[in-house]
Design a protein around this motif. Sequence first.
Motif, short mmCIF file in Angstrom:
data_model
loop_
_atom_site.label_atom_id
_atom_site.label_comp_id
_atom_site.label_asym_id
_atom_site.label_seq_id
_atom_site.Cartn_x
_atom_site.Cartn_y
_atom_site.Cartn_z
N CYS A 1 8.74 -1.34 9.52
CA CYS A 1 8.86 -2.69 10.08
C CYS A 1 8.07 -3.73 9.28
CB CYS A 1 8.44 -2.71 11.54
SG CYS A 1 6.68 -2.41 11.82
N HIS A 2 7.25 -3.30 8.33
CA HIS A 2 6.50 -4.17 7.39
C HIS A 2 5.50 -5.09 8.08
CE1 HIS A 2 9.11 -2.67 4.29
NE2 HIS A 2 10.16 -3.03 4.99
N HIS A 3 5.01 -4.74 9.26
CA HIS A 3 3.95 -5.52 9.91
C HIS A 3 2.59 -5.08 9.36
CE1 HIS A 3 7.03 -6.55 12.91
NE2 HIS A 3 6.25 -7.59 13.15
N ASP A 4 1.75 -6.07 9.03
CA ASP A 4 0.42 -5.77 8.52
C ASP A 4 -0.46 -5.23 9.64
OD1 ASP A 4 1.00 -6.58 5.96
OD2 ASP A 4 0.33 -8.64 6.30
N ASN B 1 -6.36 0.86 9.50
CA ASN B 1 -5.11 0.18 9.87
C ASN B 1 -4.37 -0.23 8.61
OD1 ASN B 1 -5.64 0.33 12.64
ND2 ASN B 1 -6.94 -1.47 12.52
N PHE B 2 -3.05 0.05 8.61
CA PHE B 2 -2.26 -0.16 7.40
C PHE B 2 -0.95 -0.87 7.72
CE2 PHE B 2 -4.72 3.74 7.04
CZ PHE B 2 -5.45 3.49 5.90
N THR B 3 -0.19 -1.22 6.69
CA THR B 3 1.12 -1.85 6.83
C THR B 3 2.17 -0.77 7.06
OG1 THR B 3 0.43 -3.61 5.33
CG2 THR B 3 2.80 -3.32 5.67
N CYS B 4 3.08 -1.03 7.98
CA CYS B 4 4.14 -0.07 8.29
C CYS B 4 5.21 -0.09 7.21
CB CYS B 4 4.75 -0.39 9.65
SG CYS B 4 6.04 0.77 10.14
#
Length: 108
Positions: free
Chosen positions: A29-32, A23-26
Motif C-alpha cells: 500500500c506504500h504508506h510510510d 516501523n517501515f514502508t509497506c
Amino acid sequence: MGKRKKSSRKPTAPRKKDTLETNFTCLFCHHDKSVSVRINRKEGVAQLLCKICDQRYQSKANHLTEPIDIYSEWIDAADAAEKEATTTRRPVASSSRPRAPSVGSDDE
C-alpha cells in the motif's frame, strides 16, 4: 614522587545508543511507517504487520535478529513470490493449432 598532571581531555558525554527503526514502508500500500515488526525472542518468532492493508509476514527469529532483518526477509519473500508467479504462467496468446492460410481477394 611528584603529583600527576591532570589530563587535558574534556570529559565526554555518555554515548547514546542508536536505536534501529521498527516501523517501515509497506510494499503493497506504500504508506510510510505503517509496517511494524515485533520480535518475541523467547518463542523465536518475528511478526510483521501493516496497519493499513493488513499484510502479514512471520519468520523465525533468534537473539541476533533485528526488525530490519525481518523487513528485508519480507521484501525477499515478496520478490520471490512475484518471480515464481510470472514464471509459472502460461503464455496468453499461444495456440497449438496451425494457422489457416490467408484467403486472397476476388480480383481474378
